[in-house]
Design a protein around this motif. Structure first.
Motif, mmCIF file in Angstrom:
data_model
loop_
_atom_site.group_PDB
_atom_site.id
_atom_site.type_symbol
_atom_site.label_atom_id
_atom_site.label_comp_id
_atom_site.label_asym_id
_atom_site.label_seq_id
_atom_site.Cartn_x
_atom_site.Cartn_y
_atom_site.Cartn_z
ATOM 1 N N MET A 44 39.478 51.766 31.583
ATOM 2 C CA MET A 44 39.892 50.530 32.273
ATOM 3 C C MET A 44 41.010 49.787 31.540
ATOM 4 S SD MET A 44 37.620 50.681 34.704
ATOM 5 C CE MET A 44 37.393 49.138 35.550
ATOM 6 N N ASN A 64 45.846 36.342 32.277
ATOM 7 C CA ASN A 64 45.216 37.429 33.041
ATOM 8 C C ASN A 64 44.232 38.250 32.227
ATOM 9 O OD1 ASN A 64 46.362 37.199 35.632
ATOM 10 N ND2 ASN A 64 48.307 37.880 34.781
ATOM 11 N N PHE A 125 42.061 43.312 31.287
ATOM 12 C CA PHE A 125 42.315 42.164 32.143
ATOM 13 C C PHE A 125 41.110 41.727 32.970
ATOM 14 C CE2 PHE A 125 46.177 44.200 31.009
ATOM 15 C CZ PHE A 125 46.929 43.139 30.556
ATOM 16 N N SER A 127 40.795 41.236 36.121
ATOM 17 C CA SER A 127 40.550 42.051 37.315
ATOM 18 C C SER A 127 39.738 43.299 36.948
ATOM 19 C CB SER A 127 41.868 42.449 37.970
ATOM 20 O OG SER A 127 42.706 43.082 37.048
ATOM 21 N N ASP A 128 40.009 43.846 35.744
ATOM 22 C CA ASP A 128 39.264 45.036 35.303
ATOM 23 C C ASP A 128 37.835 44.674 34.909
ATOM 24 O OD1 ASP A 128 41.580 46.687 35.564
ATOM 25 O OD2 ASP A 128 42.330 45.689 33.773
ATOM 26 N N LEU A 130 36.137 42.237 36.250
ATOM 27 C CA LEU A 130 35.436 42.042 37.530
ATOM 28 C C LEU A 130 35.092 43.395 38.156
ATOM 29 C CD1 LEU A 130 37.552 39.099 38.995
ATOM 30 C CD2 LEU A 130 35.197 38.986 38.205
ATOM 31 N N ASP A 131 36.011 44.343 38.016
ATOM 32 C CA ASP A 131 35.797 45.696 38.526
ATOM 33 C C ASP A 131 34.596 46.343 37.818
ATOM 34 O OD1 ASP A 131 36.363 47.787 40.135
ATOM 35 O OD2 ASP A 131 38.041 48.577 38.973
ATOM 36 N N ASN A 134 31.391 44.864 38.893
ATOM 37 C CA ASN A 134 31.041 45.348 40.223
ATOM 38 C C ASN A 134 30.481 46.771 40.192
ATOM 39 O OD1 ASN A 134 30.924 44.842 42.925
ATOM 40 N ND2 ASN A 134 32.972 45.647 43.350
ATOM 41 N N ASP B 51 32.051 51.958 45.048
ATOM 42 C CA ASP B 51 31.687 51.082 43.918
ATOM 43 C C ASP B 51 30.188 50.790 43.925
ATOM 44 O OD1 ASP B 51 34.272 51.015 43.126
ATOM 45 O OD2 ASP B 51 34.675 48.933 43.706
ATOM 46 N N ARG B 55 27.156 51.759 41.079
ATOM 47 C CA ARG B 55 26.234 50.811 40.437
ATOM 48 C C ARG B 55 24.905 51.457 40.100
ATOM 49 N NH1 ARG B 55 26.272 45.296 43.868
ATOM 50 N NH2 ARG B 55 28.495 45.321 44.127
ATOM 51 N N ARG B 178 41.368 54.909 39.263
ATOM 52 C CA ARG B 178 41.798 54.350 37.974
ATOM 53 C C ARG B 178 43.030 55.057 37.429
ATOM 54 N NH1 ARG B 178 40.945 49.451 36.731
ATOM 55 N NH2 ARG B 178 41.837 49.985 34.728
ATOM 56 N N LYS B 181 46.060 54.176 39.464
ATOM 57 C CA LYS B 181 46.481 52.799 39.203
ATOM 58 C C LYS B 181 47.175 52.707 37.847
ATOM 59 C CE LYS B 181 44.626 48.122 39.216
ATOM 60 N NZ LYS B 181 43.414 47.316 39.089
ATOM 61 N N LYS B 182 46.570 53.389 36.846
ATOM 62 C CA LYS B 182 47.155 53.375 35.502
ATOM 63 C C LYS B 182 48.539 54.005 35.516
ATOM 64 C CE LYS B 182 43.862 53.277 31.737
ATOM 65 N NZ LYS B 182 43.246 54.042 30.664
ATOM 66 N N GLU B 194 51.992 42.090 33.877
ATOM 67 C CA GLU B 194 50.821 41.251 34.212
ATOM 68 C C GLU B 194 50.889 40.763 35.652
ATOM 69 O OE1 GLU B 194 49.330 38.240 31.675
ATOM 70 O OE2 GLU B 194 49.413 39.455 29.890
ATOM 71 N N LEU B 197 49.936 43.630 37.986
ATOM 72 C CA LEU B 197 48.502 43.924 37.922
ATOM 73 C C LEU B 197 47.704 42.899 38.731
ATOM 74 C CD1 LEU B 197 47.011 46.088 36.224
ATOM 75 C CD2 LEU B 197 46.416 44.280 34.648
ATOM 76 N N TYR B 201 45.590 43.496 42.346
ATOM 77 C CA TYR B 201 44.184 43.112 42.481
ATOM 78 C C TYR B 201 43.985 42.195 43.683
ATOM 79 C CZ TYR B 201 39.738 40.860 41.415
ATOM 80 O OH TYR B 201 38.466 40.368 41.502
ATOM 81 N N TYR B 358 55.307 32.880 36.726
ATOM 82 C CA TYR B 358 55.680 33.722 35.587
ATOM 83 C C TYR B 358 57.103 33.462 35.103
ATOM 84 C CZ TYR B 358 51.430 36.442 35.960
ATOM 85 O OH TYR B 358 50.120 36.829 35.953
#
Lengths: 170, 360
Positions: A44, A64, A125, A127-128, A130-131, A134, B51, B55, B178, B181-182, B194, B197, B201, B358
């Protein structure tokens, strides 16, 4: 595949991954997490590379998240735009982290982070977080508890300082 | 060194060239773009379910496989249940179109039922004249309808053919979310890292809420329409054929704002006209009332709760977007134009709101 070039590439990649894992493991924000959970956290985070003189973030930018320094040097500076002054608050090196308050809300950064050397840092961050909360609530709650513990410790230190200052005045 | 005006002209030319290239790509690669957009929409809808499974300590790959298999199962059951009904409806309608006297019968039915319900006018006295005038109009309308039905059919077949590709892409988007996204974030320079990102989100969150809302609203319209038509059949002896299929189509059509509800009514009225009935006018009025009630329930009770205000668009903007979608990709374009415009709107508004924060 036995050429030194490939060996170097894979060794380098491997050592960065190992370095990332070590840095995460040693950051007390991830205290109490098992190796498997730390590996999940590793998926993450974002590895960022900054040149000397480059800002990681500036004062009053929306917060952030936090950064863990893998290698390099970061100066935390309180900049005053009105009178163009800079006040060095701290110099952080390998393994240290900063900006963890931003994991909780988007309030503006209270200081700037400037790289005083070539720096590699891991970004983690909100958002991560929170991810994670979750997808893996147990890991998420451990991290949030650690953030709360760090903030509590800081509040205690600040209270002590305030108390001492008040008593000095008397 | 360039002057300010020269810089402005260069920027303007660059933007225009960008827009031109974008339009060129959209027109040339429409099907590819549609596949990618649909995959992203499906990914956004399914991600919360993956997701949720994660869990319970189910690995991401297995969670993704379970969700994708469920989607396959759902689509498979729906197609297998609906295909015979669609085939039957298609064959019946084509048979009715082929029958030459059906036009006259239907118009006669409407006029007779009009006279029966509204006694002040004696329309049947002018029957031959009315038939002469209306017959060619109805014939051309029928042939147009048959062509449209054929085009819709072709779009649906294309969509089903592309469905496998869409699900394949969605599977990897879900499983390797992931890493992807990365990889994407790694390309962004530190200065905008930032902000990007944060944007990603917020956009994903808003889009997921919007799609979930749209899906729930469409489902509620589908269920209510089916229920309404069932009530008409049971208590008013309306004899509306394929009411479940019509309900599903009305729900789907509801995804197209403003146009959708009207399309739903057309879906319901068309088979009734083709089948012919003694109280045709009365049934048509009942159908219009039923669909209006369904729309009222949707607009007053369902939509305000399930569809967020975040992607609200001006009606004029919706119409323009629908025209663009329709001209690029036909029915499918109209169906996905508003969610796509929703993505663009959320992206732009988030960029504008966040970029200023920003600034140095």
């Amino acid at each position: 595949m036995n050429s030194p070039l490939w060996d170097n590439i894979f060794k380098n990649k491997k050592s960065i991954k190992a370095l990332e894992f070590e840095a995460i493991k040693n950051a007390n924000i991830f205290d109490g997490l098992k190796n498997k959970e730390l590996k999940f956290v590793q998926t993450m985070v974002y590895l960022r590379k900054f040149n000397k003189g480059e800002y990681i973030f500036k004062k009053s930018n929306p917060g952030n998240g936090m950064y863990i320094i893998l290698n390099g040097e970061v100066q935390i500076i309180d900049e005053n735009k009105k009178d163009q002054t800079q006040n060095l608050l701290a110099t952080l090196v390998d393994g240290e982290f900063f900006g963890e308050l931003s994991l909780l809300d988007e309030s503006p950064r209270s200081a700037s982070a400037l790289c005083s050397d070539y720096t590699e840092a891991l970004g983690f961050f909100r958002s991560d977080l929170l991810d994670i909360t979750n997808r893996k609530p147990l890991i998420g709650s451990k991290i949030v508890l650690n953030v709360a513990r760090i903030l509590g410790e800081r509040l205690r230190v600040t209270n002590n300082k305030l108390y001492k200052m008040q008593h000095k005045d008397k | 060194m360039m002057t300010k005006n020269q810089k402005f002209i260069v920027k303007l030319l660059a933007y225009l060239a960008g827009i031109f290239v974008l339009f060129f790509l959209i027109t040339k690669l429409t099907s590819l773009i549609l596949i990618i957009v649909l995959s992203i929409l499906l990914f956004t809808m399914l991600d919360p379910s993956v997701d949720k499974l994660e869990r319970y300590n189910i690995p991401r790959s297995l969670s993704t496989a379970i969700v994708i298999l469920s989607v396959f199962l759902f689509i498979g059951i729906t197609i297998s249940r609906l295909t015979p009904i669609i085939q039957d409806a298609g064959t019946t309608i084509v048979e009715k179109i082929k029958t030459n006297d059906s036009n006259e019968n239907n118009i006669e039915n409407i006029i007779l039922s009009f006279d029966k319900n509204i006694p002040f006018y004696d329309l049947s006295a002018n029957m031959p004249e009315i038939l002469e005038k209306l017959n060619p109009i109805l014939t051309s309308a029928k042939s147009k309808l048959a062509k449209t039905a054929l085009n819709v059919g072709k779009s649906i077949i294309n969509l089903v053919a592309n469905l496998f590709v869409i699900i394949f892409i969605t599977f990897f988007l879900l499983k390797d979310e992931r890493q992807l996204k990365k990889g994407l974030i790694n390309l962004i320079p530190n200065k905008h890292f930032e902000l990007s990102l944060n944007l990603m989100y917020k956009i994903q969150k808003q889009l997921a809420a919007y799609l979930k809302g749209q899906f729930l609203a469409a489902t509620s319209v589908g269920v209510l329409s089916t229920l309404g038509l069932f009530i008409l059949n049971t208590f008013f002896d309306a004899n509306i054929p394929y009411f479940v299929l019509i309900g599903i189509l009305a729900g789907l059509a509801n995804l197209i704002p403003y146009v959708g509800p009207a399309v739903g009514i057309v879906f319901a009225i068309t088979p009734v006209i083709f089948m012919g009935s003694e109280n045709l006018l009365f049934i048509i009025i009942l159908i219009i009332i039923t669909f209006s009630l369904v729309q009222m329930i949707d607009n007053i009770l369902v939509s305000p709760i399930v569809v967020g205000k975040s992607v609200d668009m001006h009606p004029l903007a919706v119409f323009i977007v629908l025209i663009i979608g329709g001209s690029l990709l036909g029915m499918a374009g109209m169906l996905f134009a508003v969610p796509t415009a929703g993505i663009i709107k959320v992206t732009i508004s988030e960029i504008i709101t966040n970029a200023s924060k920003y600034k140095d």
